[in-house]
Design a protein around this motif. Sequence first.
Motif, mmCIF file in Angstrom:
data_model
loop_
_atom_site.group_PDB
_atom_site.id
_atom_site.type_symbol
_atom_site.label_atom_id
_atom_site.label_comp_id
_atom_site.label_asym_id
_atom_site.label_seq_id
_atom_site.Cartn_x
_atom_site.Cartn_y
_atom_site.Cartn_z
ATOM 1 N N GLN C 203 5.081 -0.237 15.586
ATOM 2 C CA GLN C 203 6.486 -0.232 15.235
ATOM 3 C C GLN C 203 6.676 -0.939 13.905
ATOM 4 O O GLN C 203 6.353 -2.107 13.771
ATOM 5 C CB GLN C 203 7.257 -0.986 16.320
ATOM 6 N N ALA C 204 7.163 -0.235 12.917
ATOM 7 C CA ALA C 204 7.393 -0.867 11.622
ATOM 8 C C ALA C 204 8.784 -0.509 11.145
ATOM 9 O O ALA C 204 9.266 0.592 11.369
ATOM 10 C CB ALA C 204 6.357 -0.393 10.622
ATOM 11 N N ASP C 206 10.152 -0.279 8.019
ATOM 12 C CA ASP C 206 10.323 0.689 6.955
ATOM 13 C C ASP C 206 9.043 0.773 6.147
ATOM 14 O O ASP C 206 8.855 0.059 5.173
ATOM 15 C CB ASP C 206 11.488 0.256 6.051
ATOM 16 N N MET C 207 8.123 1.630 6.606
ATOM 17 C CA MET C 207 6.800 1.697 5.980
ATOM 18 C C MET C 207 6.620 3.054 5.343
ATOM 19 O O MET C 207 6.849 4.063 5.959
ATOM 20 C CB MET C 207 5.749 1.589 7.080
ATOM 21 N N ASP C 208 6.196 3.103 4.091
ATOM 22 C CA ASP C 208 5.701 4.399 3.618
ATOM 23 C C ASP C 208 4.627 4.263 2.560
ATOM 24 O O ASP C 208 4.595 5.024 1.613
ATOM 25 C CB ASP C 208 6.845 5.301 3.150
ATOM 26 N N ASN C 209 3.727 3.283 2.762
ATOM 27 C CA ASN C 209 2.610 3.192 1.785
ATOM 28 C C ASN C 209 1.787 4.465 1.915
ATOM 29 O O ASN C 209 1.809 5.140 2.930
ATOM 30 C CB ASN C 209 1.717 1.983 2.081
ATOM 31 N N SER C 210 1.068 4.821 0.857
ATOM 32 C CA SER C 210 0.251 6.031 1.012
ATOM 33 C C SER C 210 -1.106 5.958 0.350
ATOM 34 O O SER C 210 -1.448 6.720 -0.515
ATOM 35 C CB SER C 210 1.005 7.249 0.508
ATOM 36 N N ASP C 211 -1.847 4.961 0.722
ATOM 37 C CA ASP C 211 -3.278 4.989 0.425
ATOM 38 C C ASP C 211 -3.997 4.159 1.455
ATOM 39 O O ASP C 211 -5.180 4.022 1.413
ATOM 40 C CB ASP C 211 -3.581 4.472 -0.983
#
Lengths: 211, 211, 211
Positions: C203-204, C206-211
């Motif tokens: 559960q996070a 607001d996460m949207d890292n992408s590597d």
Amino acid sequence: MHPAHVIYALDLFGVGVFAVSGALAAGRKRMDIFGVVVLGLVTALGGGTLRDVLLDSGPVFWIENPVYLLVAAGFSLLTFFAVRIITAHRKGLFISDAFGLAIFTALGTSTALITTESNSVAMVMGVMTGTAGGMMRDVLCAEVPLVLRREIYATAALCGAFVYVLLNGLGVQATPCIIFSTIITLTIRLAAIHWGFALPIFQAADMDNSD
Amino acid sequence: MHPAHVIYALDLFGVGVFAVSGALAAGRKRMDIFGVVVLGLVTALGGGTLRDVLLDSGPVFWIENPVYLLVAAGFSLLTFFAVRIITAHRKGLFISDAFGLAIFTALGTSTALITTESNSVAMVMGVMTGTAGGMMRDVLCAEVPLVLRREIYATAALCGAFVYVLLNGLGVQATPCIIFSTIITLTIRLAAIHWGFALPIFQAADMDNSD
Amino acid sequence: MHPAHVIYALDLFGVGVFAVSGALAAGRKRMDIFGVVVLGLVTALGGGTLRDVLLDSGPVFWIENPVYLLVAAGFSLLTFFAVRIITAHRKGLFISDAFGLAIFTALGTSTALITTESNSVAMVMGVMTGTAGGMMRDVLCAEVPLVLRREIYATAALCGAFVYVLLNGLGVQATPCIIFSTIITLTIRLAAIHWGFALPIFQAADMDNSD
């Protein structure tokens, strides 16, 4: 020409053709130049690598002989640049790919029989050597492997591997076994391409289990 | 501090950073705590595991030394709980990940040169050690690996591996090779993150072969 | 009956059940008969194969003893034809699958402890032996592995593996360790199926890292 040289030349030809197939798949997914080379390497070297790892017979073949690695990388790069100039012919690719499948299956079966005496294991290793590279290519493209869904592809390899273990069981030497096995796989695969054969699809009335 | 200790510390740092990257990817797919730990382990240990299996040099590194396993599992669990409290900074993660990539590539190249004398094989093994964990992570997330599609990522690793084999060929000892290789990969990767470089994409007029 | 025979029989039972599970997954993706057999083989033999490759203890188990290969192929083919006649019961499959998971985990932990003295490595190898085949099945179906997303599945295996290393550490012989470990995994898994337990999801905010 010595038979061993013919086989080595065919093996490198198979590596080159499979590298082109992998590089083109990468192109369809709009990968960058690195992605194209990785897909080319995986498709060309994946089947033989899996075979060597499972048989546990020392470092894998392209670590022992880096010529395979260089041929695969070279053909992948060539494809990356060539597609800007020439259009690939679908049928030409399918026919080249059939040669790769046939020779890889025969050589995979041959290599397995050095380690194991089981004909069923040798046949599985042969078919795996011929088809696993293409399966890894499709997995990296996040797709269900084509081999699992379509046409007489792996079945051609299975017939070739079966002919190999049959002749081997009759006491035939390795070189004629490889040649006959290659011809069988190639003939069935080319016939399937020409006439569009397909295997029956899994058919279930009402299935939705989920584990 | 002894150079070997510095390298070991950097290696464990790389494992921890890659575990966080895997755990966060699992979070984006709404996996449970087990999925998060598996993705963390696969991302952190996958590249080195593939390297050891292909080189066939005994049990893989985390079986020989379970500290790697515990660090990877620990950081995955930490990430699972920490994201409920703190928000991950995209840029901070990219920079940490660059350190992991750089050190894994240098150490992978170094390990490969113990088994093989081929510079091209060693470079492939180095790049693979740095990138295969992330590729396995993306395959388990049913996505086309990011590494194959985007930016100067694997290319930075390739440059680092190239510098390693170049220095090694000139007779330089392992420790300075590792340090220089790491600095090269890191510099190129950080520059790519900062200025947003990208490699040319595969471009074909009209392709739709399907095998 | 001698305990070794009981264990061998259970092992083959696990192989058969997992082959059915893989063949049914192939059916849901509308694969041909070859795809069905490949998915059956990968699901049934994948976990143990990965264990043997990582431990680097000679050729993998089904190359040493082809009976495993034949049982897995036979059950896959049987499934391909049987689904046209009989409808698979979801719950029956889940329960059979739980037996496979339990016995594979116990035997995987047991095999790992021959090579390694690390309890954490042995537990990872045990859980991997029980779950990796199903993960490979899902990857070949281009799906995020179910095991990573759902229910008390791998956790049951982890508890079974923990009980094994605990008893082993107390000096208990291999056979009772295998039996107790199998019972623990089985009980937890069957309870989870019956009452529908699930693990907390990542559960996070607001996460949207992408590597």
